[in-house]
Motif scaffolding. Sequence first.
Motif, short mmCIF file in Angstrom:
data_model
loop_
_atom_site.label_atom_id
_atom_site.label_comp_id
_atom_site.label_asym_id
_atom_site.label_seq_id
_atom_site.Cartn_x
_atom_site.Cartn_y
_atom_site.Cartn_z
N GLU A 141 0.83 -1.20 0.00
CA GLU A 141 0.00 0.00 0.00
C GLU A 141 0.87 1.26 0.00
O GLU A 141 0.59 2.23 -0.72
N HIS A 142 1.94 1.22 0.78
CA HIS A 142 2.86 2.35 0.85
C HIS A 142 3.50 2.63 -0.52
O HIS A 142 3.52 3.76 -1.00
N LEU A 143 4.01 1.57 -1.15
CA LEU A 143 4.69 1.75 -2.43
C LEU A 143 3.71 2.22 -3.51
O LEU A 143 4.02 3.13 -4.29
N GLY B 179 3.45 5.73 -6.18
CA GLY B 179 3.56 5.62 -7.64
C GLY B 179 4.23 4.36 -8.15
O GLY B 179 4.45 4.23 -9.36
N ILE B 180 4.59 3.43 -7.27
CA ILE B 180 5.17 2.16 -7.73
C ILE B 180 4.02 1.26 -8.18
O ILE B 180 3.03 1.11 -7.46
N ALA C 267 13.08 0.54 -12.20
CA ALA C 267 11.95 0.27 -11.30
C ALA C 267 12.44 -0.12 -9.91
O ALA C 267 11.85 0.28 -8.90
N LEU C 268 13.52 -0.87 -9.87
CA LEU C 268 14.05 -1.31 -8.57
C LEU C 268 14.56 -0.11 -7.78
O LEU C 268 14.28 0.02 -6.57
N ALA C 269 15.27 0.78 -8.45
CA ALA C 269 15.78 1.97 -7.76
C ALA C 269 14.62 2.83 -7.25
O ALA C 269 14.63 3.30 -6.10
N ARG C 270 13.61 2.99 -8.07
CA ARG C 270 12.45 3.80 -7.63
C ARG C 270 11.75 3.14 -6.45
O ARG C 270 11.28 3.81 -5.54
N GLY D 280 4.49 -3.81 -13.68
CA GLY D 280 4.25 -4.08 -12.26
C GLY D 280 5.26 -5.03 -11.65
O GLY D 280 5.91 -5.83 -12.33
N ILE D 281 5.37 -4.91 -10.34
CA ILE D 281 6.20 -5.80 -9.52
C ILE D 281 5.27 -6.47 -8.52
O ILE D 281 4.44 -5.79 -7.91
N ILE D 282 5.36 -7.78 -8.40
CA ILE D 282 4.45 -8.49 -7.50
C ILE D 282 5.23 -9.34 -6.49
O ILE D 282 6.45 -9.41 -6.55
N ASP D 283 4.49 -10.00 -5.62
CA ASP D 283 5.01 -10.99 -4.67
C ASP D 283 6.04 -10.39 -3.71
O ASP D 283 7.24 -10.66 -3.81
#
Lengths: 321, 321
Positions: free
Chosen positions: A70-72, A76-77, A124-127, A208-211
């Motif tokens: 929820e935070h990410l 905007g992630i 995306a990882l850095a963000r 998107g990034i999941i899990d």
Amino acid sequence: MAVYTEVSAEDLACFVADYDLGELLSFKGIAEGVENSNYLLQAEKGSYILTLYEKRVAAEDLPFFLGLMEHLAGRGISCPVPLHAGDGKALRQLCGRPAALISFLEGLSPRRAQTFHCSALGAALARMHLAGADFPLQRRNALSVDGWRPLLEACAGRADTVSPGLAEALESELKHLEANWPDKLPAGVIHADLFPDNVFFRREQLTGIIDFYFACNDFFAYDLAVCLNAWCFEQDNAFNVTKARMLLQSYSRERAFSEAELEALPLLARGSALRFLLTRLYDWLHHPEGAFVQPKDPLEYWKKLKFHQEVRGPGAYGLDL
Amino acid sequence: MAVYTEVSAEDLACFVADYDLGELLSFKGIAEGVENSNYLLQAEKGSYILTLYEKRVAAEDLPFFLGLMEHLAGRGISCPVPLHAGDGKALRQLCGRPAALISFLEGLSPRRAQTFHCSALGAALARMHLAGADFPLQRRNALSVDGWRPLLEACAGRADTVSPGLAEALESELKHLEANWPDKLPAGVIHADLFPDNVFFRREQLTGIIDFYFACNDFFAYDLAVCLNAWCFEQDNAFNVTKARMLLQSYSRERAFSEAELEALPLLARGSALRFLLTRLYDWLHHPEGAFVQPKDPLEYWKKLKFHQEVRGPGAYGLDL
């Protein structure tokens, strides 16, 4: 890769009535995630993932995982967002299990990562690392260096049945890592399991990034080390330095590395390779005879580990120092 | 209940490019069907099911199954429809397996059938029987009376480990069925596996029938006998005559029974109970130690069989003769 808890249509209809989804139109158990039971729901207002948390996930960690998503997402992630039921809660109960309803993300996971995937991943990882900076909860990495010895001890007696000499080689590697593991590097919330399975793309765009169920507080560069192992080796386990360069360069454009991080990268890559080697070896040696889920080959990570053992500096990962 | 063949996003994107779906947005392996690998696809034009046919399905039967779905859908039966690719073919290849892309049906399968479910089921089943009348292909029922002895022989030596005396009781029952099985009743294409899992509802309305991979030519009343067993017993294996009456009455409003069919119903119900008892017993005795998929309890069907053995006529199923 399975559904452990079977949810009936009746139970589910009752569960989702507390959310604002409209009428439930269909639901299917999906083969996603090793640890939990997942269902894909289609309702009048859209698609959702229902996750029931099984015994291997510690219930006390769930506020961290759900809160982090929820935070990410709030920063905007693009990641799944837990929905809140009418009572305001995101973490609820279904069929005797902790359960959460989570937004559905479109996109496809690449089987064979291309350079453009690695480039998008780095940024995306850095963000994600930056977006996690003010997340207030903490979770230690149970699968970092101090978690590896118990795993090795549970496997050492039979490791040589997988590959002769493996037990001794792993003992020697672990001693080296324990003696040299850094204790001070830029740190924050990391994903810690960012394999291609957990990243969605639509054509060349990362969607998107999941899990987040291994997410924890640890060195940012350790997350990069996981990605070097998971994204930058070819099928034959040859290291692809172009992919590594794309990953690291695009990361550094969003968040600059410190010199200490760069210097530590080869060691962190060894550590990350050992971590997946040990968990795969454990599963390999302990999976029930005849079980449907075929455990992953631990020796893939043994080959990756040997590559990093020969690395003399971060230049081997395509970085110009 | 699993995905046996893993399809990559790259392979799938290539496969669906031959169909008119628009861009592929997501796909998930789903836990549906025991025999095949199934994926739920979301594309710009809608949702679809991709099925890869695994070894337990005979490739020569696929034109029957796919052709039947298309035939029934063309006559207004709500069932999945195979899509034709640009080359006109519905049955294609993916990852070395026969594969088909099939329309997605909305709806939920009831865990606990209510009387309204049974009523809707009866009407839909009769309509399906009528709609199949001019389907030109044939497939014999490999799991009818002449298929039961080989199954029993494969189990008889160990049947008593499941319940003492079971082997002898099954032998005696099978002899009775072999001696008395009808050889002439109204027949046509039947579903032969119409469990609640395979029927979708939206509220009280039946929205679809799925999983035609046991469909074959056999007595219409045998399909009803399967439904009596699968829909009309309570959790405690007590027979619910009201549900049976709803099922049979609503069926007969669409397609009238012959007197011979009614007379045969108790015997067909015994046969259908024995059929599921034997396949479950086989799976129970032959599933690999530690396998993830827990086989279903064969004794549930032993209790159902004993109920039908006591039945003296179709009146026991709620029919006024």
